[in-house]
Design a protein around this motif. Structure first.
Motif, short mmCIF file in Angstrom:
data_model
loop_
_atom_site.label_atom_id
_atom_site.label_comp_id
_atom_site.label_asym_id
_atom_site.label_seq_id
_atom_site.Cartn_x
_atom_site.Cartn_y
_atom_site.Cartn_z
N GLY A 127 0.81 -1.21 0.00
CA GLY A 127 0.00 0.00 0.00
C GLY A 127 0.85 1.26 0.00
O GLY A 127 0.56 2.23 -0.71
N LEU A 128 1.91 1.25 0.78
CA LEU A 128 2.83 2.40 0.80
C LEU A 128 3.54 2.56 -0.53
O LEU A 128 3.76 3.69 -1.01
CB LEU A 128 3.85 2.22 1.93
N GLN A 129 3.91 1.45 -1.15
CA GLN A 129 4.58 1.51 -2.45
C GLN A 129 3.65 2.05 -3.53
O GLN A 129 4.06 2.82 -4.40
CB GLN A 129 5.11 0.12 -2.82
N MET A 130 2.38 1.67 -3.46
CA MET A 130 1.40 2.20 -4.40
C MET A 130 1.23 3.70 -4.22
O MET A 130 1.13 4.46 -5.19
CB MET A 130 0.05 1.50 -4.20
N SER A 181 18.28 -11.41 -6.79
CA SER A 181 18.33 -11.52 -8.26
C SER A 181 17.53 -10.45 -8.96
O SER A 181 17.67 -10.26 -10.18
CB SER A 181 17.80 -12.90 -8.69
N LYS A 182 16.70 -9.72 -8.22
CA LYS A 182 15.85 -8.70 -8.83
C LYS A 182 16.67 -7.45 -9.13
O LYS A 182 17.32 -6.90 -8.25
CB LYS A 182 14.68 -8.34 -7.91
N GLY A 228 4.09 2.01 -10.71
CA GLY A 228 4.08 3.22 -11.52
C GLY A 228 3.93 2.94 -13.00
O GLY A 228 3.43 3.79 -13.75
N ALA A 229 4.36 1.76 -13.43
CA ALA A 229 4.22 1.38 -14.83
C ALA A 229 2.89 0.68 -15.09
O ALA A 229 2.33 0.78 -16.20
CB ALA A 229 5.36 0.45 -15.24
N PHE A 257 11.93 -1.49 -6.06
CA PHE A 257 11.57 -1.47 -7.47
C PHE A 257 10.09 -1.80 -7.67
O PHE A 257 9.57 -1.64 -8.78
CB PHE A 257 12.45 -2.44 -8.26
N ALA A 258 9.43 -2.28 -6.62
CA ALA A 258 7.99 -2.51 -6.71
C ALA A 258 7.26 -1.20 -6.99
O ALA A 258 6.21 -1.19 -7.65
CB ALA A 258 7.46 -3.13 -5.41
#
Length: 210
Positions: free
Chosen positions: A52-55, A202-203, A131-132, A125-126
């Motif tokens: 939710g914070l990343q969104m 690996s991400k 965002g994309a 990077f989430a």
């Protein structure tokens, strides 16, 4: 938002989760095996809180900042990797489940929540992913905020359901593992944690060039 657009978004999210278990899923499986699905729900809550914070960060345009200067955020990922490895090693070295008895219910709940939150937040990077993803399904001629809420809540509901499913599968596996010994349970769960750390490590992506 037209219903057909929403259904396409729902299908896209479902396809995204139709993959082998990722970092968060491995964490949920591990905690479900050791603590049961009911307690691992705190881990799910931590994971979804971080999402939710990343969104929210993506909605405020921070995705572009992260995408163009990933080196400023890369240390977050490696701290998360180290955190998961540390938990995994501790589990492998633990011979029984005495930590379950010693920990208070509230303390253990917070610890499980923290694991889910830190693991999810360790992937900055989430924010770029959200965002994309969201702009592809937003109609610019209608109010954006309600659309963001619909897209965000839908993602969290699907994500939570998938995590619960992986947790349930972990419980099924636990019934087999616990027939042997709790020590084996801890070793398997520790290996899952280290596997989650490897997936997180690996991400990567190449920052966008101006």
């Amino acid at each position: 938002m037209p219903m057909e657009t929403y259904l396409i978004y729902l299908a896209a999210v479902a396809v995204f989760f139709a993959t082998p278990p990722d970092t968060s899923q491995l964490l949920i499986i591990s905690n479900s095996v050791r603590h049961g699905l009911r307690r691992s729900a705190y881990t799910i809550a931590g994971d979804l809180t971080a999402n939710g914070l990343q969104m929210t960060a993506a909605a405020f345009g921070l995705a572009a900042i992260i995408a163009t200067s990933a080196s400023a955020f890369i240390w977050i990922k490696w701290l998360g990797v180290a955190y998961l490895v540390w938990i995994g090693v501790q589990l492998i070295l633990t011979k029984d489940q005495t930590d379950n008895v010693a920990a208070t219910a509230s303390g253990q709940s917070f610890r499980l929540f923290r694991q889910g939150f830190v693991t999810s937040m360790a992937n900055p990077f989430a924010v770029v992913f959200f965002g994309a993803l969201f702009p592809q399904f937003i109609d610019p001629v209608t109010p954006v905020l309600p659309q963001l809420l619909i897209l965000g809540v839908t993602y969290l509901v699907v994500d939570g359901a998938i995590l619960l499913l992986w947790g349930w599968l972990g419980i099924r596996a636990a019934t087999v593992l616990k027939r042997f010994s709790f020590g084996l349970v801890n070793k398997v769960c520790g290996a899952l944690m280290i596997g989650a750390a490897a997936l997180l490590a690996s991400k990567d992506f190449q920052p966008q060039r101006q």
